[in-house]
Design a protein around this motif. Structure first.
Motif, PDB file in Angstrom:
ATOM      1  N   ALA A 279       0.819  -1.221   0.000  1.00 28.18           N
ATOM      2  CA  ALA A 279       0.000   0.000   0.000  1.00 28.18           C
ATOM      3  C   ALA A 279       0.848   1.263   0.000  1.00 28.18           C
ATOM      4  O   ALA A 279       0.340   2.353  -0.251  1.00 28.18           O
ATOM      5  N   GLY A 280       2.131   1.127   0.308  1.00 29.38           N
ATOM      6  CA  GLY A 280       3.007   2.291   0.333  1.00 29.38           C
ATOM      7  C   GLY A 280       2.708   3.239   1.472  1.00 29.38           C
ATOM      8  O   GLY A 280       2.971   4.440   1.385  1.00 29.38           O
ATOM      9  N   GLY A 281       2.187   2.710   2.587  1.00 31.13           N
ATOM     10  CA  GLY A 281       1.968   3.531   3.781  1.00 31.13           C
ATOM     11  C   GLY A 281       0.681   4.319   3.797  1.00 31.13           C
ATOM     12  O   GLY A 281       0.460   5.124   4.711  1.00 31.13           O
ATOM     13  N   ILE A 282      -0.208   4.097   2.823  1.00 31.99           N
ATOM     14  CA  ILE A 282      -1.469   4.845   2.759  1.00 31.99           C
ATOM     15  C   ILE A 282      -2.604   3.894   2.392  1.00 31.99           C
ATOM     16  O   ILE A 282      -2.537   3.187   1.392  1.00 31.99           O
ATOM     17  N   LEU A 283      -3.659   3.880   3.210  1.00 33.03           N
ATOM     18  CA  LEU A 283      -4.856   3.089   2.947  1.00 33.03           C
ATOM     19  C   LEU A 283      -6.075   4.002   3.001  1.00 33.03           C
ATOM     20  O   LEU A 283      -6.246   4.751   3.963  1.00 33.03           O
ATOM     21  N   GLY A 284      -6.904   3.952   1.968  1.00 33.16           N
ATOM     22  CA  GLY A 284      -8.103   4.788   1.947  1.00 33.16           C
ATOM     23  C   GLY A 284      -7.810   6.272   1.975  1.00 33.16           C
ATOM     24  O   GLY A 284      -8.632   7.067   2.446  1.00 33.16           O
ATOM     25  N   GLY A 285      -6.632   6.650   1.495  1.00 34.28           N
ATOM     26  CA  GLY A 285      -6.252   8.060   1.492  1.00 34.28           C
ATOM     27  C   GLY A 285      -5.685   8.557   2.803  1.00 34.28           C
ATOM     28  O   GLY A 285      -5.394   9.745   2.946  1.00 34.28           O
ATOM     29  N   ILE A 286      -5.495   7.651   3.772  1.00 31.75           N
ATOM     30  CA  ILE A 286      -5.038   8.009   5.122  1.00 31.75           C
ATOM     31  C   ILE A 286      -3.781   7.196   5.448  1.00 31.75           C
ATOM     32  O   ILE A 286      -3.715   5.998   5.165  1.00 31.75           O
ATOM     33  N   SER A 287      -2.791   7.852   6.062  1.00 33.22           N
ATOM     34  CA  SER A 287      -1.553   7.151   6.411  1.00 33.22           C
ATOM     35  C   SER A 287      -1.840   6.020   7.387  1.00 33.22           C
ATOM     36  O   SER A 287      -2.689   6.145   8.277  1.00 33.22           O
ATOM     37  N   ASP A 288      -1.121   4.880   7.198  1.00 34.48           N
ATOM     38  CA  ASP A 288      -1.372   3.715   8.052  1.00 34.48           C
ATOM     39  C   ASP A 288      -0.252   3.470   9.059  1.00 34.48           C
ATOM     40  O   ASP A 288      -0.249   2.455   9.756  1.00 34.48           O
TER      41      ASP A 288
END
Length: 367
Positions: A279-288
């Motif tokens: 995901a490259g550190g972002i899920l649903g437009g929000i940092s994970d």
């Protein structure tokens, strides 16, 4: 001209042209109490200034920054920070003949189509020199992120066919390489490849990779303010950028869901972690909470010393040979520009996100 302002709370406005008196930026929304001096900004500007290696334009500019406002006794005051860099090595005569025709790969034609007028000296606002303001502002954003334990590592991942290998990249090698490649063997190969292209009066494209480390989860908005969308859009605003991908990027097109999904697990410290980071550190437009991984495709320098075909303003087809001082490869100097745009985007989104939860607002104001 619209489109020179970036951000909602941490706002930057850049100004100036390649062959004007100077360039600069105004930063508004910077908190008070941050230690800041001209040397902090200069460190970033020195990474993008011309004339440093044989792979950069021979234009000699000191790119010395002056902080005009917003800093007192070494600390930000909370008021707008204005910064300026004077141009000292313009050779506008090198560009005088292009006033009458459109250079292939440049914005000459589109500027004329939009405004009916253009500053032909080095491209004006469409010149890569415009990025001075972005980098100066990005240096401030990076200082803010550092105070929160967030740091950004950016480097050249690829030049032409020469690609850095996973497992052979070392952060300490980035500044050892004249091409800012963390794999020194690939850097040597890329230098040889570039030397061949320079003899052929040609230029080379490549890829920059940017990794944001230490990001907390929860930064970004779920719809139009998605963190990945804003990062991509803001990095795309860099003139030479033709592609941006985050995480697995375009390779997801050939993956199945079971191959692409990042499975979660509970870490020893009680936090939620991912086993992988497609995901490259972002899920649903929000940092994970994982590293944000961005890859940026950069086009070859359009100004090459070969004869090319184009048209002039009278509608005649002509052959031209571009003069002036130009980079044979853009990526090594663009590394810090990508880093600056990532820092500016993240700081602004973090400031916007401070109002996301009522309990955090009450905590801040002591209720």
């Amino acid at each position: 001209m619209a489109g020179s302002i970036l951000g909602e709370i941490f706002r930057v406005s850049t100004w100036g042209e390649s062959h004007g008196a100077g360039l600069g930026v105004v930063v508004d929304g910077c908190p008070a109490g941050i230690s800041l001096c001209e040397e902090d900004i200069q460190d970033y500007l020195d990474r993008r200034k011309p004339g440093e290696t044989k792979y950069a334009t021979p234009r000699r500019e000191g790119d010395k920054v002056t902080i005009m406002s917003g800093v007192f006794e070494g600390m930000t005051t909370g008021t707008p920070i204005s910064m300026m860099v004077l141009n000292t090595s313009q050779k506008s005569k090198d560009y005088s003949e292009i006033a009458g025709f459109y250079r292939p790969g440049h914005a000459d034609y589109t500027f004329d189509a939009k405004y009916g007028f253009r500053d032909y000296r080095g491209g004006g606002r469409s010149s890569g020199r415009e990025t001075i303001g972005r980098v100066a502002a990005g240096a401030i954003a990076a200082k803010i992120l550092e105070q929160m334990g967030i740091h950004i590592v950016t480097y050249v991942k690829q030049i032409g066919p020469c690609v850095c290998r996973d497992g052979h990249m070392r952060p300490e090698n980035i500044e050892k390489s004249p091409l800012r490649m963390p794999d020194l063997e690939r850097s040597v190969e890329a230098e040889d490849y570039l030397a061949e292209k320079m003899k052929e009066h040609d230029s080379v494209g490549g890829m920059i990779e940017c990794v944001v480390c230490g990001m907390p989860a929860g930064v970004g908005e779920p719809v139009f303010g998605k963190l990945d969308a804003l990062l991509a859009g803001n990095i795309f605003s860099i003139g030479a950028v033709k592609g941006v991908e985050i995480g697995a990027g375009f390779s997801v097109a050939s993956k199945s869901g079971s191959e692409n999904n990042d499975e979660f697990y509970m870490a020893a410290d009680g936090s939620v972690k991912k086993k992988t980071n497609f995901a490259g550190g972002i899920l649903g437009g929000i940092s994970d909470g994982d590293d944000i991984v961005i890859r940026v495709a950069v086009k070859p320098t359009p100004s090459i010393f070969r004869t090319q075909k184009t048209v002039n303003k009278q509608g005649e087809e002509i052959a031209v040979q571009i003069k002036g001082r130009h980079d044979p490869v853009i990526m090594p100097r663009a590394v810090v520009v990508v880093e600056a745009m990532a820092a500016l985007t993240i700081v602004d989104r973090m400031f916007v996100g401070m109002s996301s939860r009522m309990d955090k607002i009450q905590e801040f104001y002591g209720f």
